[in-house]
Scaffold this motif. Sequence first.
Motif, short mmCIF file in Angstrom:
data_model
loop_
_atom_site.label_atom_id
_atom_site.label_comp_id
_atom_site.label_asym_id
_atom_site.label_seq_id
_atom_site.Cartn_x
_atom_site.Cartn_y
_atom_site.Cartn_z
N THR A 237 -5.80 10.46 -0.01
CA THR A 237 -6.15 11.35 1.05
C THR A 237 -5.56 12.80 0.79
OG1 THR A 237 -4.62 10.73 2.64
CG2 THR A 237 -6.80 9.39 2.57
N PHE B 216 0.79 -1.21 0.11
CA PHE B 216 -0.06 -0.01 0.03
C PHE B 216 0.82 1.19 -0.06
CE2 PHE B 216 0.49 -1.39 4.43
CZ PHE B 216 1.22 -0.40 5.00
N GLU C 71 1.43 5.26 1.32
CA GLU C 71 0.89 5.92 2.18
C GLU C 71 0.08 7.17 1.63
OE1 GLU C 71 4.16 7.60 4.38
OE2 GLU C 71 5.05 5.76 4.48
N LEU C 72 -1.02 7.49 2.35
CA LEU C 72 -1.74 8.66 1.90
C LEU C 72 -2.51 8.44 0.62
CD1 LEU C 72 0.78 11.52 2.91
CD2 LEU C 72 -1.22 10.73 4.18
N THR C 73 -2.97 7.20 0.38
CA THR C 73 -3.56 7.03 -0.77
C THR C 73 -4.70 7.66 -1.06
OG1 THR C 73 -3.57 4.71 0.29
CG2 THR C 73 -3.62 4.81 -2.19
#
Lengths: 489, 340
Positions: free
Chosen positions: B331, B325, B327-329
């Motif tokens: 967002t 994953f 980070e901060l997908t």
Amino acid sequence: MAATKQNLLRPLLSGYSPLKGTYDEYFKDQNSPRAGLKGLTRLLDDLGEHEFRLRQQLADEAFMLGGITFSVYSDDRGVEKIMPFDLIPRAVSGKEWQKCERGLIQRIQALNMFLKDIYHEQKILKDEVVPEFLIKQSSGYLKEACGIMPPGGVYVHVAGIDLIRGPDGNFVVLEDNLRTPSGVSYVLENRAIMKRVFPRIFARAKIKNVEDYPHWLRNALTELSPVDASETRAVVLTPGPYNSAYFEHSFLARRMGCELVQGSDLFVRDNKVYVKTTYGPQRVHVIYRRIDDAYLDPEVFNKDSLLGVPGIYRAYREGNVTLANALGNGVADDKAVYPYVPDMIRYYLSEEPIISQVETYLCHREKDRKYVLENLKDLVVKEVDASGGYGMLIGPRSTKAEIQKFARQIEKNPRGYIAQPLVELSTCPTWTDNGTAPRRVDLRPYIISGQHTRVLPGGLTRVALAQDSYVVNSSQGGGTKDTWILEDS
Amino acid sequence: MISRVAETCFWLFRQLERAESTARLLQVNRAFILDINLPEIERWYPLVIVAGERKRFGKLFAEAARQDEELIQAYLTWHDDNPVSIKSALFWARENARTIREVISLDTWEAINSLWHWLSSGPGKRMYKTDRDKFYRHLITSINAIHGIALNTQSHEAPFYFMQLGMLLERAGQTARTLDFKYHSIGPTKLGMESPIEIAQWLALLRSCSAQDAYLKKAKTGISGPAIFEFLVKDDHFPRSVLYCLDSASRIMVKLRTTDRTEPADPTKSMIMLNKMVTEIRGTTTQESLEKSIHKELTSIVDSTMDICSQLHKDYFDPEIPETFSELTGTKAGSRHQRW
């Protein structure tokens, strides 16, 4: 007790008589209040007992409604108690406080340098200022913390140093709390409730503000983040809602504007800490943790811990997350290390201690042990790693059997015990069923260190509510008072 | 927001909704049984069945207890052994609120906390003894006040949305369950042929859902089973109809897709399931439901609502962490949740 009409109008403090041989926080002797407290004494007197009772009731209701309560979980659901709160404040003059403040900052600086030294070069051991075996045998000493430098070299982000006043009226240090000291939420909530129930008195007395604490703590944590402040996500880590200090964890998270997490909310991937959110994993940079070292990471410490976060130690070691307080602080607030703190101050700062401390006998020293065993009935004995008023013998208040039990324990494990003379803790007027009476108090100021060290003006005054009691811990019938640091006019 | 906190928000309002609906059922039943002459067994015991407590009740008490009105009322109101008693539901609502105090507003917390103290200490118990109708009314009003306080003192973003989801899904299921039970026991009466007892029963059902006035304003054909079914399941405007609840929940899921994000997230499985359910209910006429069997229709609503709740759990509350994953997908970095 039926209050007679006379009682209703009786002034709060005029019938008060301090204990002999004990320092009283309000009165030099009967009817003569200390300089600086005359105004406050008159304000309280004018209130009268009846009015005072009403306000005490108001305060208790406010605590209940706010949920500033302890749950008694042994009794299944719903039994909740408020921490007994005594409305008569404890007041300290600004001048006295300034000295405390300087002394506390000095002490924290030395303890912080000691921790940095112990987990790196160990110069203080090589120079034989502190005996090596004492450190290596301390349950708070973590070999896993060796060689790890926390950001800014700060180990003790939050400290609670317990102060008491002996008969001479000088504050002395009784105990250092450098791991997860609790109680600061009561300082702030007590103050908020005092303002609600005594608005008039508050308007007249000049009292230093305590509101800034969460803001200071937040700044200290952000300053020491491994990433830029604007990108930092800081969280408060709690053992969970059944912990007796959960209210405080939640309170601090709310007032700092950060999230409150439990161990199961966090996980570690590639030596970085993440929190599980409804929109996927997010990085965490600073953790104000209220979980003991032993439960923090089941990979490294207590394997059965369900409270901790597997891998968090690796993330800390790699410098990807800041832990407040740092790992391994327990070695510095070990009660057997306490007697060496004045020497640490001299060693690291080349200064004389500003606040002195209580004379202490270390039972592993043969001479001390002999003295202790011969004089148990006059001494206070403490287990070196116990807290909360447990694991303690108050010689003058104990039975023969209790004394003999401690004697056997000391002989079996001398390193595990220290002894101190019984200090006549100062008293403060306190409301009881029979009117105001002297009750013994201590004081826990809170010290925050980020790039700088600051002391919250005042702190938590704990009061032993039972007559003749010396034990102020909430778990053993203690209560609290608001602590007023008066601005000198 | 933190997954566990989202789940706690969801359950907090779900428990409040349970407490309120149980209080309403009990309050309505008290008045209802005064109006008509029913055999003892049909007076209070049906409430145990609606609560889904038949099994536990049978284990705890002898058969005669089914006719013991005081015992049944106490069981549904106070019993700690009954996980859906009003006291249990409020205990857990309050525990949930306490756990996420830093998330809900101070006013919401104080309202929940003071209701719990009222119920669990003297005043609530005294009122239960002296004026039971007032006791249930106080509960219902207080819980509605909590809804209003939350609505007016909390930001309308993720935590609030999850609270609303908990309330709406619980309410949809509750309406369907109550209707199913009554429908079954009264039977599909035909217009113009209802007995006075049947009419009293239908009215009591409507009152249990606070729907009497709303229904009577709308109903052109009088009081009949199919018309009440149509109203409580499919009315677009009544806040306790199944469709209204599910449709509102679906709109909240749409808002959640864009909360704290620059681009909407992919629709979650729970959202797809919910939309499908709304479409199906809308697309089925009451005539079709009658032919198919009302009971089947309502059971399917109850089951699907439960499935959606479990899917919510997988989607939001305890999602699997993917192998990789970033980070901060999607967002907003430095947005509300990056408060520092």
